[in-house]
Design an enzyme around this catalytic site. Structure first.
Site, PDB file in Angstrom:
ATOM      1  CD  GLU A 185      -3.169  -0.430   0.075  1.00 55.49           C
ATOM      2  OE1 GLU A 185      -3.094   0.759  -0.313  1.00 55.49           O
ATOM      3  OE2 GLU A 185      -4.040  -1.223  -0.316  1.00 55.49           O
ATOM      4  CD  GLU A 188      -1.059  -1.121  -4.575  1.00 58.26           C
ATOM      5  OE1 GLU A 188      -1.022  -2.288  -5.004  1.00 58.26           O
ATOM      6  OE2 GLU A 188      -2.049  -0.652  -3.969  1.00 58.26           O
ATOM      7  CD  GLU A 189      -2.448   4.764   0.065  1.00 55.59           C
ATOM      8  OE1 GLU A 189      -3.559   4.218   0.245  1.00 55.59           O
ATOM      9  OE2 GLU A 189      -1.894   5.443   0.955  1.00 55.59           O
TER      10      GLU A 189
END
Length: 323
Positions: A185, A188-189
């Protein structure tokens, strides 16, 4: 001489009689087998489970809807006579026209996914139904990522109820470990690469998305890169913020401040919740075991000699840096 003649005659006449009897018996057994085959073809076979239940998969036992009601009726009678308990039907989209007939025969919806619906019926009338409900808790992760400059990685979401700075994170994918989900995460962010260090805390709430309960795990990650390239689809802003500024920022809610304070306490007291990956001794499936580590340095020195061949640790072996 006459006596021997009659003895031979008796044996000769008896032999055809025995052969006839054997032939009749064979024909009877054959006919019964044929009847049994016909009966079995008229009912769903399914797959028996360890709880003495049956699961019928429409993709494995297709049946035209025109004959489905009769076959279902015969199957229920057969399963009842055999004292089966939970009866499951996995109905794919191709055979969705089975659903109304199952519903009319007291089958309940258990869960549905993109390609199928699962329905069940509890047959015993003297035993309480103990079929568990479908998964009712969603798992999310948040990451406390602090660099050597004592800055924490924070994001603002593009879609929000109230604008605020928060920890990067999201939902755990099926089959994904908590630490791996947090690392994914964050990448990805923010495009920041990181490594799992330890579990910090968890938050448990109810009546969330899809009216499910929600468990939010917060973990500490060590950044191995610091250049930010935010995900424009989900993230409105992303930056490295001084930890002290984060703890006093008006647009940071108290729960996130709590998580970061706990992270700092762990580092100060050198007490962490570490994760050891291994294999379940009975189920032989991958597992992650979390436990409090009161002396990370001692664990780092001894774990290599004590670790089993199929176990690895998610934590850094050299211990943790105290800022």
């Amino acid at each position: 001489m006459g006596s021997n003649f009659y003895e031979v005659e008796r044996k000769c006449t008896a032999k055809p009689s025995n052969l006839k009897t054997q032939s009749v018996a064979k024909n009877f057994i054959s006919s019964m087998t044929a009847v049994e085959d016909i009966v079995l073809n008229q009912v769903f076979q399914g797959q028996e489970d360890r709880f003495h239940g049956i699961t019928v998969d429409s993709s494995k036992e297709p049946c035209d809807v025109s004959v489905f009601p009769k076959k279902l009726e015969a199957s229920l009678k057969h399963w009842t006579e055999k004292s089966f308990r939970g009866i499951w039907f996995k109905v794919t989209l191709e055979y969705a026209d089975w659903v109304p007939f199952l519903a009319k025969n007291e089958f309940q919806f258990h869960h549905a996914k993109s390609g199928y619906v699962m329905m069940y019926r509890w047959l015993p009338t003297t035993e309480e139904c103990n079929i568990p409900p479908y998964a009712h808790t969603m798992i999310g992760v948040g990451a406390v990522v602090v660099n050597d400059a004592h800055e924490i990685l924070v994001v603002k979401e593009k879609y929000f109820l109230i604008p605020h700075w928060k920890l990067p994170g999201g939902y755990v994918e099926p089959g994904e470990d908590i630490g791996d989900a947090a690392v994914r995460e964050v990448l990805e962010e923010t495009n920041v690469k990181s490594e799992f260090e330890f579990l910090i805390s968890l938050r448990h709430t109810h009546s969330g998305m899809f009216r499910c309960s929600d468990i939010y795990f917060v973990v500490g990650l060590k950044p191995v890169s610091e250049e930010i390239n935010k995900c424009n689809r989900e993230i409105a802003a992303c930056e490295w913020m001084k930890v002290e500024d984060f703890l006093h920022h008006p647009n940071v809610h108290e729960t996130n401040r709590f998580f970061v304070r706990k992270y700092l306490e762990y580092l100060k007291n050198r007490v962490t919740v570490e994760c050891v990956k291994g294999t379940h001794p009975l189920l032989h499936k991958p597992q992650c075991v979390y436990s409090i580590d009161f002396d990370p340095d001692m664990t780092s020195r001894e774990e290599l000699s004590h670790r089993k061949p199929n176990e690895t640790t998610c934590c850094r072996i050299e211990g943790y840096v105290v800022h």
